[in-house]
Structure formats: C-alpha cells, structure tokens
Scaffold this motif. Structure first.
Motif, PDB file in Angstrom:
ATOM      1  N   GLY A  61      18.602  37.121  72.541  1.00  0.00           N
ATOM      2  CA  GLY A  61      18.506  38.493  72.056  1.00  0.00           C
ATOM      3  C   GLY A  61      19.653  38.860  71.137  1.00  0.00           C
ATOM      4  N   VAL A  62      20.870  38.458  71.516  1.00  0.00           N
ATOM      5  CA  VAL A  62      22.033  38.735  70.674  1.00  0.00           C
ATOM      6  C   VAL A  62      21.895  38.041  69.325  1.00  0.00           C
ATOM      7  CG1 VAL A  62      24.509  38.347  70.438  1.00  0.00           C
ATOM      8  CG2 VAL A  62      23.569  39.128  72.620  1.00  0.00           C
ATOM      9  N   LEU A  63      21.404  36.802  69.324  1.00  0.00           N
ATOM     10  CA  LEU A  63      21.236  36.058  68.076  1.00  0.00           C
ATOM     11  C   LEU A  63      20.212  36.721  67.166  1.00  0.00           C
ATOM     12  CD1 LEU A  63      21.896  33.590  66.372  1.00  0.00           C
ATOM     13  CD2 LEU A  63      20.147  32.325  67.637  1.00  0.00           C
ATOM     14  N   VAL A  64      19.113  37.205  67.744  1.00  0.00           N
ATOM     15  CA  VAL A  64      18.073  37.856  66.944  1.00  0.00           C
ATOM     16  C   VAL A  64      18.614  39.120  66.286  1.00  0.00           C
ATOM     17  CG1 VAL A  64      15.873  39.087  67.071  1.00  0.00           C
ATOM     18  CG2 VAL A  64      16.138  36.888  68.228  1.00  0.00           C
ATOM     19  N   PHE A  65      19.278  39.972  67.065  1.00  0.00           N
ATOM     20  CA  PHE A  65      19.781  41.230  66.511  1.00  0.00           C
ATOM     21  C   PHE A  65      20.913  40.987  65.511  1.00  0.00           C
ATOM     22  CE2 PHE A  65      17.765  42.982  70.368  1.00  0.00           C
ATOM     23  CZ  PHE A  65      17.026  44.005  69.780  1.00  0.00           C
ATOM     24  N   ALA A  66      21.762  39.982  65.767  1.00  0.00           N
ATOM     25  CA  ALA A  66      22.824  39.665  64.817  1.00  0.00           C
ATOM     26  C   ALA A  66      22.233  39.183  63.493  1.00  0.00           C
ATOM     27  CB  ALA A  66      23.757  38.608  65.395  1.00  0.00           C
ATOM     28  N   THR A  67      21.181  38.370  63.569  1.00  0.00           N
ATOM     29  CA  THR A  67      20.532  37.878  62.346  1.00  0.00           C
ATOM     30  C   THR A  67      19.873  39.012  61.575  1.00  0.00           C
ATOM     31  OG1 THR A  67      20.124  35.755  63.442  1.00  0.00           O
ATOM     32  CG2 THR A  67      18.858  36.228  61.449  1.00  0.00           C
ATOM     33  N   LEU A  68      19.167  39.910  62.290  1.00  0.00           N
ATOM     34  CA  LEU A  68      18.520  41.040  61.622  1.00  0.00           C
ATOM     35  C   LEU A  68      19.554  41.959  60.967  1.00  0.00           C
ATOM     36  CD1 LEU A  68      15.746  41.991  64.227  1.00  0.00           C
ATOM     37  CD2 LEU A  68      15.454  40.828  62.040  1.00  0.00           C
ATOM     38  N   GLY A  69      20.660  42.227  61.668  1.00  0.00           N
ATOM     39  CA  GLY A  69      21.688  43.084  61.102  1.00  0.00           C
ATOM     40  C   GLY A  69      22.347  42.474  59.884  1.00  0.00           C
ATOM     41  N   THR A  70      22.603  41.169  59.935  1.00  0.00           N
ATOM     42  CA  THR A  70      23.223  40.498  58.790  1.00  0.00           C
ATOM     43  C   THR A  70      22.308  40.513  57.580  1.00  0.00           C
ATOM     44  OG1 THR A  70      24.460  39.054  60.285  1.00  0.00           O
ATOM     45  CG2 THR A  70      24.236  38.338  58.004  1.00  0.00           C
ATOM     46  N   PHE A  71      21.031  40.213  57.791  1.00  0.00           N
ATOM     47  CA  PHE A  71      20.090  40.182  56.673  1.00  0.00           C
ATOM     48  C   PHE A  71      19.851  41.588  56.125  1.00  0.00           C
ATOM     49  CE2 PHE A  71      15.871  39.904  54.694  1.00  0.00           C
ATOM     50  CZ  PHE A  71      16.072  38.807  53.868  1.00  0.00           C
ATOM     51  N   ALA A  72      19.862  42.606  56.998  1.00  0.00           N
ATOM     52  CA  ALA A  72      19.664  43.975  56.527  1.00  0.00           C
ATOM     53  C   ALA A  72      20.849  44.456  55.706  1.00  0.00           C
ATOM     54  CB  ALA A  72      19.440  44.906  57.718  1.00  0.00           C
ATOM     55  N   ALA A  73      22.064  43.975  56.036  1.00  0.00           N
ATOM     56  CA  ALA A  73      23.255  44.414  55.309  1.00  0.00           C
ATOM     57  C   ALA A  73      23.361  43.757  53.944  1.00  0.00           C
ATOM     58  CB  ALA A  73      24.510  44.116  56.133  1.00  0.00           C
ATOM     59  N   GLY A  74      23.056  42.438  53.853  1.00  0.00           N
ATOM     60  CA  GLY A  74      23.210  41.724  52.590  1.00  0.00           C
ATOM     61  C   GLY A  74      21.905  41.355  51.933  1.00  0.00           C
ATOM     62  N   GLY A  75      20.947  40.915  52.720  1.00  0.00           N
ATOM     63  CA  GLY A  75      19.639  40.565  52.186  1.00  0.00           C
ATOM     64  C   GLY A  75      19.586  39.241  51.463  1.00  0.00           C
ATOM     65  N   THR A  76      20.580  38.365  51.686  1.00  0.00           N
ATOM     66  CA  THR A  76      20.599  37.072  51.027  1.00  0.00           C
ATOM     67  C   THR A  76      20.714  35.956  52.064  1.00  0.00           C
ATOM     68  OG1 THR A  76      23.014  37.076  50.767  1.00  0.00           O
ATOM     69  CG2 THR A  76      21.717  38.080  49.003  1.00  0.00           C
ATOM     70  N   THR A  77      20.295  34.761  51.632  1.00  0.00           N
ATOM     71  CA  THR A  77      20.406  33.604  52.518  1.00  0.00           C
ATOM     72  C   THR A  77      21.861  33.209  52.741  1.00  0.00           C
ATOM     73  OG1 THR A  77      18.298  32.828  51.599  1.00  0.00           O
ATOM     74  CG2 THR A  77      19.584  31.249  52.875  1.00  0.00           C
ATOM     75  N   THR A  78      22.712  33.491  51.764  1.00  0.00           N
ATOM     76  CA  THR A  78      24.131  33.164  51.906  1.00  0.00           C
ATOM     77  C   THR A  78      24.750  33.883  53.096  1.00  0.00           C
ATOM     78  OG1 THR A  78      24.286  32.866  49.505  1.00  0.00           O
ATOM     79  CG2 THR A  78      26.350  33.127  50.726  1.00  0.00           C
ATOM     80  N   ASP A  79      24.359  35.150  53.304  1.00  0.00           N
ATOM     81  CA  ASP A  79      24.884  35.900  54.442  1.00  0.00           C
ATOM     82  C   ASP A  79      24.475  35.245  55.756  1.00  0.00           C
ATOM     83  OD1 ASP A  79      26.026  37.786  52.759  1.00  0.00           O
ATOM     84  OD2 ASP A  79      24.172  38.959  52.676  1.00  0.00           O
ATOM     85  N   ILE A 115      26.610  32.192  56.293  1.00  0.00           N
ATOM     86  CA  ILE A 115      27.947  32.586  56.760  1.00  0.00           C
ATOM     87  C   ILE A 115      27.899  32.954  58.230  1.00  0.00           C
ATOM     88  CG2 ILE A 115      29.762  34.310  56.505  1.00  0.00           C
ATOM     89  CD1 ILE A 115      29.133  34.417  53.536  1.00  0.00           C
ATOM     90  N   LEU A 116      26.846  33.646  58.633  1.00  0.00           N
ATOM     91  CA  LEU A 116      26.688  34.002  60.046  1.00  0.00           C
ATOM     92  C   LEU A 116      26.625  32.756  60.914  1.00  0.00           C
ATOM     93  CD1 LEU A 116      26.060  36.022  62.354  1.00  0.00           C
ATOM     94  CD2 LEU A 116      23.643  35.813  61.731  1.00  0.00           C
ATOM     95  N   VAL A 117      25.833  31.763  60.486  1.00  0.00           N
ATOM     96  CA  VAL A 117      25.736  30.522  61.259  1.00  0.00           C
ATOM     97  C   VAL A 117      27.079  29.803  61.307  1.00  0.00           C
ATOM     98  CG1 VAL A 117      24.626  28.261  61.362  1.00  0.00           C
ATOM     99  CG2 VAL A 117      23.280  30.282  60.766  1.00  0.00           C
ATOM    100  N   GLY A 118      27.771  29.767  60.165  1.00  0.00           N
ATOM    101  CA  GLY A 118      29.072  29.110  60.128  1.00  0.00           C
ATOM    102  C   GLY A 118      30.081  29.780  61.050  1.00  0.00           C
ATOM    103  N   LEU A 119      30.120  31.111  61.014  1.00  0.00           N
ATOM    104  CA  LEU A 119      31.040  31.833  61.892  1.00  0.00           C
ATOM    105  C   LEU A 119      30.658  31.649  63.357  1.00  0.00           C
ATOM    106  CD1 LEU A 119      31.538  35.171  59.910  1.00  0.00           C
ATOM    107  CD2 LEU A 119      33.105  33.234  60.085  1.00  0.00           C
ATOM    108  N   GLY A 120      29.357  31.573  63.624  1.00  0.00           N
ATOM    109  CA  GLY A 120      28.919  31.331  64.995  1.00  0.00           C
ATOM    110  C   GLY A 120      29.377  29.972  65.502  1.00  0.00           C
ATOM    111  N   LEU A 121      29.287  28.959  64.652  1.00  0.00           N
ATOM    112  CA  LEU A 121      29.753  27.622  65.045  1.00  0.00           C
ATOM    113  C   LEU A 121      31.259  27.609  65.267  1.00  0.00           C
ATOM    114  CD1 LEU A 121      27.603  25.376  62.670  1.00  0.00           C
ATOM    115  CD2 LEU A 121      27.266  25.779  65.127  1.00  0.00           C
ATOM    116  N   ILE A 122      31.990  28.318  64.391  1.00  0.00           N
ATOM    117  CA  ILE A 122      33.436  28.405  64.585  1.00  0.00           C
ATOM    118  C   ILE A 122      33.760  29.096  65.905  1.00  0.00           C
ATOM    119  CG2 ILE A 122      35.561  29.426  63.677  1.00  0.00           C
ATOM    120  CD1 ILE A 122      34.442  29.038  60.881  1.00  0.00           C
TER     121      ILE A 122
END
Length: 265
Positions: free
Chosen positions: A161-179, A182-189
């Motif tokens: 659930g946290v992953l879904v909402f984090a992904t939706l929020g990130t895409f809604a803020a930037g709207g690009t695949t790059t965002d 970055i979210l996946v990279g920060l999650g791995l870190i």
C-alpha cells in the motif's frame, strides 16, 4: 492482539498516575536536536520509568508503566519538533522535514519572522494541535477494537500500500518516468541503509536542508567577493564550526570507546 486487548490495559492505568506528565520533561530537549525525533525520548522515558518503578521485574513482561510512559513521551516529542522548526527553520525529524517542505511550497520560510509576517498561520497551527488531541480522543476510544485489528494486517500488505501511494504521489507531482526511476533508486538506497542499520531520518533532513544551505553559501560568497574566509570571519561562526565538527565526530568517538571497553571486558 485482539480488540479486547485494547481494553485489557484500562484496569492498570491507576498504577501509573502522572505518567502523562513525567516523561514529557525530556522530549522537548531531545527533539530540538537534529534527527532525534521521537525514538530517543521514548527509550529515555522507558529507562526512567524502569528506574523509578517499584515493579521493575514486570518490565519486559507487559508492565503498563512501560507503555504509558513511553507513549506520553512519544506524544510530547511530536509537538516538540515544532519548536526548532518554527523558530529557526530547523527540522529535527523526518516528519518536521516534510512540514518544512510544505511551508516552502507555499512560499513560507520558518524562522523568527514567520511569527510577525504570518502570525495567524502559526497560531492556527498551534491551535490545530489541541483540536487534533480532541479528535484523537473521540476517534480512538470508540474505535480501539478496529485499530487493534489493524495489527493483524500482514507486513507485506502494508508495504504494498505504501509503495502504491508513493508511486501515485510521485507521478502526480512530476508526471515523468524519470521521477519514478528516482523513486525506485531512493527506495533501494533506503533498503540498503536499513540493512546496514543506518538511520534514514538524518538523510531526509539533509535532503531538505541542502538546497537552502547551498543558497545561503552562494549568497555569502557573493557578498564577500568569492572570499571563503568569510565562513570563519568571526568568533560566532568559528564556534558554530566547532560545534558542528564535534557533533559529527562525537558519535564515532563514543562508538569507538564503547567498542574498546567491550573488548577489554
């Protein structure tokens, strides 16, 4: 944990009078320090309760004092982070860093001038804390059975659930695949930091404070004509550098001394 367990602790509350006041003395001191958050006050409160209790043998086996005290400290710490945030614009926890980002998104910079320029907003924020306490009381008492059932949700369901909402929020803020990348990279870190027992709160605070720190550095260098000596031009700035260096080295020195003492034993 069943819903009835939520009411099982009520008969034990008379055993801990004043626990809602005693642990709140230290949390404001600790939450005013960067990246402290509520963890340190909670453990300090538990340690204090254990030392003062006449039933020390019950701690670790469900003693109500070991629950009431740390929870009171946790609640006090939640409001304590607002002191350095509103007065000097310094977030001392990940939650305070998010609040600082919200302020900046509306063009507000927490600090001494915030009380004069946006006093209505500050007092409204403080009043909301009291309103939130009343709402929590109204919601938690009748719905304690429901909150207890939330503990039965598997951890993987919460993570999803946290992953879904984090992904939706990130895409809604930037709207690009790059965002999203970055979210996946920060999650791995963050995953690697957790596996290495490295706290994530200081990293979040650093990410929030880095842009304004760089801006102020550029401003100072522009005023001095590119002279880096302005950073150590007065006794106050030198004292701040000394405090920052000590704060950076102190944890490592303490850890080394503890490791050396453990090896000697």
């Amino acid at each position: 944990m069943s819903g009835a367990a939520g009411f099982a602790v009520l008969p034990g509350l008379p055993r801990c009078p004043g626990r809602d006041r005693l642990p709140t003395a230290r949390p404001p001191q600790n939450t005013c320090r960067p990246a402290r958050g509520a963890d340190v006050p909670t453990f300090l409160s538990y340690s204090l309760e254990k030392r003062l209790s006449r039933r020390r043998h019950e701690f670790g086996r469900g003693a109500i004092e070991g629950v009431a005290g740390p929870e009171a400290a946790n609640n006090a710490a939640a409001a304590g982070v607002l002191v350095p945030l509103l007065t000097i614009g310094l977030p001392t926890s990940a939650t305070a860093a998010v609040i600082l980002t919200a302020f900046q998104s509306y063009g507000l910079q927490p600090g001494p001038q915030l009380f004069t320029e946006s006093g209505d907003l500050v007092w409204a924020l403080i009043a909301s804390l009291y309103i939130g306490d009343v709402m929590l009381l109204v919601l938690n008492l009748p719905l304690v059975r429901l909150w207890a059932r939330l503990l039965t949700i598997p951890a993987y369901g919460i993570y999803a659930g946290v992953l879904v909402f984090a992904t939706l929020g990130t895409f809604a803020a930037g709207g690009t695949t790059t965002d999203l990348l970055i979210l996946v990279g920060l999650g791995l870190i963050g995953l690697l930091m957790r596996r290495a027992d490295v706290p994530a709160a200081p990293a979040v605070v650093g990410l929030i404070l880095a842009p304004p720190a760089e801006q102020q550095l550029r401003r100072a260098l522009a005023l001095s004509g590119g002279d880096w000596g302005i950073l150590v031009s007065g006794p106050f700035t030198v004292a701040l550098w000394i405090v920052a260096i000590l704060a950076l080295l102190a944890p490592a020195v303490v850890a080394m001394r503890r490791r050396g003492a453990a090896d000697d034993d």
